[in-house]
Design a protein around this motif. Sequence first.
Motif, PDB file in Angstrom:
ATOM      1  N   LEU A 142     -23.303 -32.166  29.423  1.00 42.94           N
ATOM      2  CA  LEU A 142     -23.078 -31.150  28.398  1.00 42.94           C
ATOM      3  C   LEU A 142     -22.958 -29.765  29.022  1.00 42.94           C
ATOM      4  CD1 LEU A 142     -22.837 -30.537  25.389  1.00 42.94           C
ATOM      5  CD2 LEU A 142     -25.345 -30.293  25.312  1.00 42.94           C
ATOM      6  N   ALA A 143     -23.820 -29.481  29.997  1.00 46.75           N
ATOM      7  CA  ALA A 143     -23.760 -28.175  30.660  1.00 46.75           C
ATOM      8  C   ALA A 143     -22.449 -28.009  31.418  1.00 46.75           C
ATOM      9  CB  ALA A 143     -24.947 -28.019  31.608  1.00 46.75           C
ATOM     10  N   THR A 144     -21.973 -29.087  32.030  1.00 42.53           N
ATOM     11  CA  THR A 144     -20.703 -29.015  32.748  1.00 42.53           C
ATOM     12  C   THR A 144     -19.549 -28.755  31.784  1.00 42.53           C
ATOM     13  OG1 THR A 144     -21.581 -30.593  34.357  1.00 42.53           O
ATOM     14  CG2 THR A 144     -19.206 -30.234  34.368  1.00 42.53           C
ATOM     15  N   LEU A 145     -19.575 -29.432  30.644  1.00 36.92           N
ATOM     16  CA  LEU A 145     -18.507 -29.250  29.657  1.00 36.92           C
ATOM     17  C   LEU A 145     -18.483 -27.819  29.130  1.00 36.92           C
ATOM     18  CD1 LEU A 145     -16.406 -31.146  28.156  1.00 36.92           C
ATOM     19  CD2 LEU A 145     -18.006 -31.089  26.253  1.00 36.92           C
ATOM     20  N   ARG A 146     -19.684 -27.231  28.912  1.00 37.69           N
ATOM     21  CA  ARG A 146     -19.754 -25.881  28.354  1.00 37.69           C
ATOM     22  C   ARG A 146     -19.135 -24.834  29.288  1.00 37.69           C
ATOM     23  NH1 ARG A 146     -19.878 -27.898  24.292  1.00 37.69           N
ATOM     24  NH2 ARG A 146     -21.583 -28.128  22.803  1.00 37.69           N
ATOM     25  N   LEU A 147     -19.070 -25.125  30.582  1.00 36.95           N
ATOM     26  CA  LEU A 147     -18.486 -24.177  31.517  1.00 36.95           C
ATOM     27  C   LEU A 147     -16.993 -23.946  31.250  1.00 36.95           C
ATOM     28  CD1 LEU A 147     -20.101 -25.413  34.883  1.00 36.95           C
ATOM     29  CD2 LEU A 147     -20.760 -23.417  33.534  1.00 36.95           C
ATOM     30  N   PHE A 148     -16.350 -24.892  30.540  1.00 44.53           N
ATOM     31  CA  PHE A 148     -14.900 -24.817  30.323  1.00 44.53           C
ATOM     32  C   PHE A 148     -14.541 -24.474  28.882  1.00 44.53           C
ATOM     33  CE2 PHE A 148     -15.632 -27.521  33.966  1.00 44.53           C
ATOM     34  CZ  PHE A 148     -14.691 -27.060  34.884  1.00 44.53           C
ATOM     35  N   ASP A 149     -15.554 -24.066  28.097  1.00 44.37           N
ATOM     36  CA  ASP A 149     -15.274 -23.714  26.700  1.00 44.37           C
ATOM     37  C   ASP A 149     -14.236 -22.612  26.596  1.00 44.37           C
ATOM     38  OD1 ASP A 149     -16.869 -25.609  25.587  1.00 44.37           O
ATOM     39  OD2 ASP A 149     -18.615 -24.321  25.333  1.00 44.37           O
ATOM     40  N   ARG A 150     -14.415 -21.559  27.376  1.00 39.86           N
ATOM     41  CA  ARG A 150     -13.529 -20.407  27.267  1.00 39.86           C
ATOM     42  C   ARG A 150     -12.118 -20.766  27.717  1.00 39.86           C
ATOM     43  NH1 ARG A 150     -14.639 -14.524  30.145  1.00 39.86           N
ATOM     44  NH2 ARG A 150     -12.742 -13.477  29.390  1.00 39.86           N
ATOM     45  N   ALA A 151     -11.997 -21.474  28.869  1.00 40.72           N
ATOM     46  CA  ALA A 151     -10.669 -21.842  29.361  1.00 40.72           C
ATOM     47  C   ALA A 151      -9.955 -22.771  28.392  1.00 40.72           C
ATOM     48  CB  ALA A 151     -10.782 -22.500  30.734  1.00 40.72           C
ATOM     49  N   ALA A 152     -10.703 -23.704  27.776  1.00 38.97           N
ATOM     50  CA  ALA A 152     -10.086 -24.630  26.828  1.00 38.97           C
ATOM     51  C   ALA A 152      -9.639 -23.912  25.569  1.00 38.97           C
ATOM     52  CB  ALA A 152     -11.065 -25.750  26.490  1.00 38.97           C
ATOM     53  N   SER A 153     -10.466 -23.000  25.086  1.00 41.44           N
ATOM     54  CA  SER A 153     -10.103 -22.259  23.876  1.00 41.44           C
ATOM     55  C   SER A 153      -8.853 -21.429  24.104  1.00 41.44           C
ATOM     56  CB  SER A 153     -11.276 -21.360  23.462  1.00 41.44           C
ATOM     57  OG  SER A 153     -12.409 -22.141  23.154  1.00 41.44           O
ATOM     58  N   ALA A 154      -8.742 -20.833  25.299  1.00 45.94           N
ATOM     59  CA  ALA A 154      -7.574 -20.000  25.577  1.00 45.94           C
ATOM     60  C   ALA A 154      -6.283 -20.805  25.534  1.00 45.94           C
ATOM     61  CB  ALA A 154      -7.733 -19.331  26.937  1.00 45.94           C
ATOM     62  N   ARG A 155      -6.337 -22.107  25.811  1.00 49.32           N
ATOM     63  CA  ARG A 155      -5.144 -22.953  25.795  1.00 49.32           C
ATOM     64  C   ARG A 155      -5.044 -23.789  24.522  1.00 49.32           C
ATOM     65  NH1 ARG A 155      -2.455 -23.361  30.443  1.00 49.32           N
ATOM     66  NH2 ARG A 155      -1.612 -25.406  29.876  1.00 49.32           N
ATOM     67  N   ILE A 199      -7.187 -26.015  23.370  1.00 51.37           N
ATOM     68  CA  ILE A 199      -7.579 -27.402  23.644  1.00 51.37           C
ATOM     69  C   ILE A 199      -8.953 -27.649  23.052  1.00 51.37           C
ATOM     70  CG2 ILE A 199      -8.187 -29.026  25.484  1.00 51.37           C
ATOM     71  CD1 ILE A 199      -6.069 -27.672  27.210  1.00 51.37           C
ATOM     72  N   ASP A 200      -9.127 -28.789  22.433  1.00 54.55           N
ATOM     73  CA  ASP A 200     -10.402 -29.179  21.834  1.00 54.55           C
ATOM     74  C   ASP A 200     -11.172 -30.024  22.843  1.00 54.55           C
ATOM     75  OD1 ASP A 200     -12.488 -29.760  20.175  1.00 54.55           O
ATOM     76  OD2 ASP A 200     -11.414 -31.316  19.050  1.00 54.55           O
ATOM     77  N   LEU A 201     -12.311 -29.513  23.290  1.00 57.25           N
ATOM     78  CA  LEU A 201     -13.162 -30.247  24.239  1.00 57.25           C
ATOM     79  C   LEU A 201     -14.123 -31.143  23.481  1.00 57.25           C
ATOM     80  CD1 LEU A 201     -14.195 -27.746  27.082  1.00 57.25           C
ATOM     81  CD2 LEU A 201     -12.657 -29.702  27.221  1.00 57.25           C
ATOM     82  N   ARG A 202     -14.201 -32.416  23.854  1.00 51.36           N
ATOM     83  CA  ARG A 202     -15.100 -33.358  23.192  1.00 51.36           C
ATOM     84  C   ARG A 202     -15.906 -34.108  24.249  1.00 51.36           C
ATOM     85  NH1 ARG A 202     -10.551 -36.179  19.282  1.00 51.36           N
ATOM     86  NH2 ARG A 202      -9.800 -34.237  18.274  1.00 51.36           N
ATOM     87  N   ILE A 203     -17.084 -34.554  23.837  1.00 47.15           N
ATOM     88  CA  ILE A 203     -17.939 -35.318  24.732  1.00 47.15           C
ATOM     89  C   ILE A 203     -18.518 -36.504  23.989  1.00 47.15           C
ATOM     90  CG2 ILE A 203     -19.941 -33.830  24.219  1.00 47.15           C
ATOM     91  CD1 ILE A 203     -20.901 -34.394  27.088  1.00 47.15           C
ATOM     92  N   VAL A 204     -18.464 -37.641  24.615  1.00 49.03           N
ATOM     93  CA  VAL A 204     -19.094 -38.862  24.096  1.00 49.03           C
ATOM     94  C   VAL A 204     -20.080 -39.313  25.168  1.00 49.03           C
ATOM     95  CG1 VAL A 204     -18.762 -41.203  23.269  1.00 49.03           C
ATOM     96  CG2 VAL A 204     -17.004 -39.455  22.821  1.00 49.03           C
ATOM     97  N   ALA A 205     -21.360 -38.948  24.993  1.00 52.21           N
ATOM     98  CA  ALA A 205     -22.358 -39.186  26.035  1.00 52.21           C
ATOM     99  C   ALA A 205     -23.738 -39.210  25.404  1.00 52.21           C
ATOM    100  CB  ALA A 205     -22.277 -38.097  27.106  1.00 52.21           C
ATOM    101  N   LEU A 237     -14.520 -36.030  27.418  1.00 54.75           N
ATOM    102  CA  LEU A 237     -15.401 -36.496  28.497  1.00 54.75           C
ATOM    103  C   LEU A 237     -16.228 -37.640  27.925  1.00 54.75           C
ATOM    104  CD1 LEU A 237     -16.853 -36.384  31.221  1.00 54.75           C
ATOM    105  CD2 LEU A 237     -18.276 -34.533  30.314  1.00 54.75           C
ATOM    106  N   ARG A 238     -15.999 -38.846  28.430  1.00 52.20           N
ATOM    107  CA  ARG A 238     -16.621 -40.040  27.859  1.00 52.20           C
ATOM    108  C   ARG A 238     -17.568 -40.668  28.880  1.00 52.20           C
ATOM    109  NH1 ARG A 238     -14.471 -42.286  23.471  1.00 52.20           N
ATOM    110  NH2 ARG A 238     -12.441 -41.334  23.973  1.00 52.20           N
ATOM    111  N   CYS A 239     -18.736 -41.087  28.407  1.00 56.57           N
ATOM    112  CA  CYS A 239     -19.755 -41.683  29.285  1.00 56.57           C
ATOM    113  C   CYS A 239     -20.227 -42.994  28.672  1.00 56.57           C
ATOM    114  CB  CYS A 239     -20.930 -40.711  29.461  1.00 56.57           C
ATOM    115  SG  CYS A 239     -22.361 -41.441  30.307  1.00 56.57           S
ATOM    116  N   SER A 240     -20.348 -44.029  29.534  1.00 54.61           N
ATOM    117  CA  SER A 240     -20.899 -45.308  29.089  1.00 54.61           C
ATOM    118  C   SER A 240     -21.849 -45.841  30.158  1.00 54.61           C
ATOM    119  CB  SER A 240     -19.779 -46.324  28.821  1.00 54.61           C
ATOM    120  OG  SER A 240     -19.077 -46.614  30.007  1.00 54.61           O
ATOM    121  N   LEU A 241     -22.865 -46.570  29.718  1.00 54.14           N
ATOM    122  CA  LEU A 241     -23.886 -47.102  30.616  1.00 54.14           C
ATOM    123  C   LEU A 241     -24.049 -48.591  30.378  1.00 54.14           C
ATOM    124  CD1 LEU A 241     -26.556 -44.272  30.198  1.00 54.14           C
ATOM    125  CD2 LEU A 241     -25.174 -44.680  32.223  1.00 54.14           C
TER     126      LEU A 241
END
Length: 820
Positions: free
Chosen positions: A397-410, A412-418, A455-459
């Motif tokens: 989640l912290a890694t995804l949040r680093l790209f919020d601004r760059a994604a919004s500028a383009r 792009i909708d950032l999603r996470i399944v984790a 960003l999808r995560c499975s265990l």
Amino acid sequence: MLVLSVLCLAAGGIAAPALLGALLPVLLVVALAAEWMRTRDALRLSEEQYRWLADHSSGLVLRLADNGETRFATGAAHRLLGVDPRLLEGTAVSESIHEEDRARFRTAIDRTLRNGEAVTCVRLRHACGQHRWVEAHVRLANSRDPERDGTTLVATLHDIHQRRTAELLAAESANRLRETNRLLLMAEQLASLGHWVFDSDAGELLLSPEAATMLGLSELTIAPRAALALVEGGDRNDLRRALLLALRRDEPVECIVHCAGEGASGERTLQLRIQRRGSDDRAPALFGVISDITDKLESEHRLVAALAEARSAAEFRKQFLATMSHEIRTPMTGVVGMIELLCDNPAPAERKLYLDTLRQSADLLMKVLNDVLDFSKVDAGQMHFADEPFDLGQTLLATLRLFDRAASARGIDLRIVAPAPGARWLRGDPLRLQQVVSNLLSNAIKFSERSAVVLRCSLSPRAGGRVALRLSVEDKGAGIPADVQEQLFEPFVQGASAAGRGGTGLGLAICRRLVDGMGGTIALRSAIGKGSSFTVALTLPVATPRRAASDMDDAQPNERPLDLLLAEDNPVNQLLVTALLKRMGHRVTCAGDGESAVELAGRRRFDLVLMDMQMPRCDGLTATARIRSGDGPNRATPIIALTADATGDRRSLYAEQGVNLLLTKPVDSGALAAALASLAAPGEPASACVARSDGAPPPLDGTTLDELRALLGPARLDGLLALLSAELEERPRAIRDALADRALDRAGAEAHSLKGAAANLGACVVAAAAEELEEAVRAAEDDRQTDLGPVLRRLMVAVDEAREAIGARAQADRALAVNG
């Protein structure tokens, strides 16, 4: 007869008795004379016959004295030696014997005197001057007058010159043949060649020793079927065809086969050259040579591989220079251009725009350099991977949040399944995992337009308390062509859609090497017009959740101005660092080289010294050593090293020379402020530790961290703790290596550096354990009986606790940031 007639007349009364008495003596004399004459004639005839036999015998008979003097020689001397036998009488036979054979003949005489007879071979000189081989049979002879004649020997000499010469020639030929065979075998061994012959009469193959060794055989003969069985099945038909072809041709036939052999040498590759031998009047046979070309083929393969590697390196260097030329020039153009615009004193709004552009260009340039350094480290196997517990959900989640601004500028909708933060804890290297995911997210955002990136995560559970982790980053971009996908993870390779978007082309290469280093795999699935999906698969141990550190109250920083000595030869760096230090409120004295720094340090005391490591006249390392070894006022003053070389071995070298802390270039103002605050803080940092509820000090001291956070801010403090975490990984390893090498001085210096770094950031338990180890090493250096094992183990436990505390604190801070 006359005597008998007279006796008869007397008996008949014809003569008177007186007449008989007178004639009787005469008659007796006459009879004796006649008998002597008959005996003489018989003896003469016997001697003539003996001499005739001796003269016509094949051998020369000599009558010898025991000293070797010739008493008599038969007429065969004419035929055998070409001399009159009478010339030999009274001479020593050794005079005619070759000087090399005289001792042997003398030995034969001595043996005859002891044993009665002897046989030997010697060379006698012929009248023509040549020597001829004779066989001498020597034996004792009975003399008619031993007192007069002494011991008599009879030597019979037979001419064996032709036979002996033939024997010597045969022996010499045999010796030459043996030597030729020996040299042939040596040549076969040196050339790794063997030969074989097919004996059609015996129905078997005759092998040379080298050929037998190649085939792994202990015998030099083998049946053809058994020999064929040694060849691998796929090559047997080729060998049969080569044998049949050789029988029909008069020139050699070549064939290459693979042979397992009967030894332990493994599969070998053999080259055979087969030739027909024999004439029309006899059954044809086969002869051949065999050579082991296994090593030759391997060498050729290595040469081909080396050539390919050299060409690849040349191509890599070409791509590297081309890419770096473009990627460095692009931000540098922005830097130079913005500086020129700023020199024109623009309006405030334009000034801010120019400064923002300048910072973006500098950040881009720094990213290029970081990519190159990271790739170099990973490619050289110098990247170290941590093994610590981390919250998987919080990390993603912290890694995804680093790209919020760059994604919004383009758009792009950032999603996470984790998993939610706190739900899943694993052991591994969260920093490297974040680096991989960050690269994949950055690419997905860069090559997508107004769509979604997931960003999808499975265990999946695995045996032994481990789980299979699958992370995928999916986008709806243009997709990647199939011909590019296979090479996309190679350095400097970019997709066709990457043109004009920047980047070094190293990101995915770094990702692959990082994932490989963590024992996982990375895969790509893409379709033109439908997007791409990058999937990372790892198997990691399950970890026990760690409680986050409690919030701490802000504290007031120590704002005491410091008197600093800066040793820096580069004017630009000197200006930059001086400006940063003065903005912090400190006083700065500058030295342009190491020699000047040593002179200034010897005049008055400074609160702290910042030392560049690469300077003219006297480098920073030498200057530091001179300051530490002198008796000036700054002998114990903290020294911070400024360098671009921060590898592990260089860190150890700096610590040995008395460097307290190391800052890498380019200098970060926050890290510089933290370093100054930690090293120049009054009092003993370790004493600030607050005890836990169980009476033991905590791994990280809250008071020290509060002070640093108030002074530097949370982000800078996190960076400083990350540096400490790296120190806690490298320093103990360096200490163990030094103790293993019995380099006690190096181990003590490493422990000293670890003590200072840990104490300055509140890792009081590590600082105390490092100080204990430093004292133990000093005792061991003084030849005192000191067991370093328990002390080292206590340090390792303290280091593990401190690293876990740093990791837990970082996770807690990220969770608070997300929730806020």
